[in-house]
Structures are given as structure tokens and as C-alpha cells.
Enzyme design. Sequence first.
Site, PDB file in Angstrom:
ATOM      1  N   TYR B 291       3.957   0.508  10.429  1.00 48.03           N
ATOM      2  CA  TYR B 291       4.213  -0.871   9.413  1.00 48.03           C
ATOM      3  C   TYR B 291       4.435  -1.821  10.415  1.00 48.03           C
ATOM      4  CZ  TYR B 291       6.026  -3.473   5.610  1.00 48.03           C
ATOM      5  OH  TYR B 291       6.408  -4.532   4.554  1.00 48.03           O
ATOM      6  N   TYR B 341      -2.286  -6.566   3.379  1.00 51.67           N
ATOM      7  CA  TYR B 341      -0.959  -6.332   3.129  1.00 51.67           C
ATOM      8  C   TYR B 341      -0.539  -5.707   2.026  1.00 51.67           C
ATOM      9  CZ  TYR B 341       4.222  -7.445   2.866  1.00 51.67           C
ATOM     10  OH  TYR B 341       5.544  -7.443   2.730  1.00 51.67           O
TER      11      TYR B 341
END
Lengths: 142, 397
Positions: B291, B341
Site C-alpha cells: 500500500y 488510487y
Amino acid sequence: MAQVLKVNLPFDLRTSHDNDLFYKTAHEKQIFILPYCNSCDQYFWPGAFICQHCGSTDVEWKEASGHGKIYSHVEGRFPFHKAIKEHLPIAICSVTLDEGPRVFGRLVNYGDIEKVSCDAPVHLVWLQDDEKGCTIMGFELD
Amino acid sequence: MDRTELRNKYSIVGVGYTPQGIVPGRSAASFYLEASMNAINDAGLKKEDIDGLILYRDFPILKGDAFHHTANVVTYSLGIRPKFLSQESYCYRTNINKAMGAIENGTCKYVLIVFAESGRTGRRTWTDEIDTFGNQPYDEYAAYGNISAFTNYAMFARRAMHEHGTGPDLWADIAVAHRKWANLNPNAIQYNKPLTKADYLATPFLSWPFRALDATASTDGGRAIIITTTERARELKNPPIMIRGYGSANDTSKGWQLTPGDPASSAVVAGREAFEMAGLGPKDIGAAQIYDCYTYTVEATLGDYGFFEKKKARDFMTVENIGPGGEFPVNTGGGLLSEGYYMGMTPIAEAVMQMSERCGDRQLGVMPGTRLPEFMIVSDNGGFYRSNETLILERGK
């Protein structure tokens, strides 16, 4: 007693029942107080109904030195919100106080941000906004 | 409970993509539905099979949407009647935990996790909570000038410069490596947009010591995955991508309180539990999908997982090592930084696509000098690095 600097803050100060006394004391008396636990004899931050170390409700606000060391610091140069544009650049820091807790503040009178060291000793200055009627924590290099 | 009993018991069986990047004229709701249906079709399921639905997390609504995207509203348009429904209000990381739990306790058979956004054309500023409350800040720190996640992560990274000797020189390499991967991925928002270290260093600081290229950016689109038991997965059309190891940790507090090198950080705890359940260590892992909301997050996470000593990050985090053709591929689709995203759905979807050999020009094992990893580690973090879910994936037969 910490020095008072007059400023215009970018936003209103949102307070709660848990930190009203801190900001009221700062604004009206310029006295720096921290939440303190009478059961385990430790300071903590932020203010809360119980002690974050031992869970006791025997907590009170106690005057503190306002001295500590910078933990980290950054300098905002971009208007992430339109209301902050006229306040840039704006430096903020976290400070490990001599009493133990890490608190959040504005860094002021620091010169070149890239030359400010982590762990540099600092002291509290009050940043007072007369129009908004509030006072927040600032820190200045010793 | 011996968590090794759950080793490879659950699998990811479908992935759903949508058009992404700048996609004007579309509601976030439309991406929720499209990503969900694409995952259902990819798995070879019927939508009526989905008996658990997890909407990744809630955000304030933007122009172009008529209603707040709560999970119970999305189910209606999707035409499903789940038994388990969930959506975080904030940035905790509990989605995989809940999906496996709802199946393990007998409530569900197939749980779909989806995230969607119209943040690019809807101009999400990530300070919209201020405006949501009528120009009143949502916490005491706005008055100090701390209004963005960017600032909090910059404080985290600045302390790490002091503790571990990292800084913009290393973060430039992370940004460049991600862009090189994205340049091999036609779905990536930064496809066809090369980036050099000199380009990175020539951009201004938005919040010293971070530049815009240290951060991900809002996007339009959605992404979904489906989790079921490996036993059921074997009846479906895709190879099961098995969850060999899993860990989660959800620590407390605000971004400015982050402590680089904290020996009990969520990434340390979740990573250790995932490795223990998998019966593996960092040396067994062939690639990582991390991440990467910010460049430094990748360095922090891999360091906390134990892939290198934190003061030696500079030797590990090079374009040559983590980029295309490198010994340890990281974020092979371009990541949140350069692909898109979709929060934790970005790394996990890419991991599943790689492990099922559906990645085209960037496919590990097909690209010269690369191997298809036996085991891949995946991280999802939120709450200013305070929440972490870690997966170690293995390809099933």
C-alpha cells in the site's frame, strides 16, 4: 510565562469538553497545563476522561514547563484548502515535552526549515488570534 | 486457536476493474456496480451467489452523486440480498478479516469487497471534511494548519530521515520504480508518462520534505475482489489464489503521533502474524504489493516486515532492485502512486492478477530476468499507517 505572539489562524479552533479548559486557560491566563494522573503520577496528552497509562479517572490539569525537544517538523507550502493560502508557508511540529507526552504545535521563528534538527530543544510560545478569540501552542527553538 | 489451521483455507477468486483515471460523467455509484459485476463475472459466479458485501470505506459524497454510498444502498441497485454487510466509517483495515470471518462462522459463502470513487472529476481535496461541517474544522489541529493526510505522512517521513537516514534521494527511486512499472501497464493512469529522478527532484516541495510525486492522487473508477473457501474456489474458472498467511493490527491515534521504527507498529504485528500463519519468512517471498499512499510508506512497510534493516533501506530500495527486471519486484502495476488510487484494492488486485498470470507485458516470469513468485506479500494500510492488513498469497491448483 510563555511569550504571546499575535497571529491570524487559518481556521477556527474546534474544542471539546475534554480540552476546553486547556485552551481557555491558554487564552485567558497564558498558563500551560497538561492532563496529569494522580494514580500513576504521569502526564498524558491529549486530555481525556481517563488516564491513558493506567485507566484511572483520578486525573487533573497541572501546570507544566513548556520545554521539550522537536520530534518531527514539516513546512506546508501548498494550499490543500483555499483558506490556508494566505498563511503559507506554515510550519508545524510535534514536540516531546520534558514531562513526557508528545504534543502538536506550530513551529515559529525557525529560519530555514531544512536546517532545523529533530531533537532540537524548544520552548512554548502562545499564538493568540484576537479575532477568532483563541490561543494555540507554538514552539520556538531555544 | 492455531492459526496455521487456516493456512490456504481461503482464496481470492475474482477481480473486477472499471475504466479508470479521468472518467467524467460517471457517479461513484456506477463504479461500485460495474466493479462488482466485473468481479462476479470474472469469478464465473452469479450475482445472487454473493451473500456478503463489504464496501471498503465511506467518504463524503461529491458532486455527481445523489446519495451517500452506503452498503445497503449499493446492494439494491446490484440486486442482491446479502446476509453480511459492512462498511468502515473511517480508515481502519478490517475487510479481509471480516470476509474470512463471515465465511468461517458459516454466515457466508462468497464475500465481495469493493471500493469506488469519482474523486478525480469530483475534485476530492481530502480536506472536504472542513467544508462538510460548514467551513468549521473537524478537529483541533486545523487551527494549527494541519489539514491534510499529506502533512501527517510528511511528518512521519521527516522523523525517519533523522532515525534511519532516509530522504528525498531514496523516495525519488521509489517514485521512479513505480512509474517504470506503470509504463508497462496500459490500465495505469501514468502509462506513457515516463519519470526520471531528475524530474522528481526538479518538482517543488508541497509540504517539506514531501513533493507531489511522493503521493498518490484521487482517481475515478472502482475495483472489487471476491473471497471464498479454497474448496469452493476449485469449482470456479480461475486458479484459486490462496491466502496462505494473514495478519491484521489496528493501532490508535493521529498521524502526527507516528513513530518510525516503532517495534510494535501495525505493519510489524500484522506482518509477523501473516508470516507465522504462512510458516514463511521474508526470504521466501518473491515479490510484494505494498500500500503506497506515499513513497515513504513502501519503505516503512517493507522495513517493518523485516525485508531489510531500516538503516540499510538505501541499499534495498533502488530502482534496479524493486523496479521492472529487479530481484525483488514491488508494486508491479505501478501501485497507488502511478497505477490508480483504489486503496487496498490496488495492491491486492495486482497480486491476484500476477499470481494468475494475467499481467501482459509486466507479467513476472514472462518479462526477461523475472520469475513468477511462489509467494507474494500484500499490504493494506490506513489510518495514517496505524492500521494494517497483511496477506501472503500462494497460487493454488
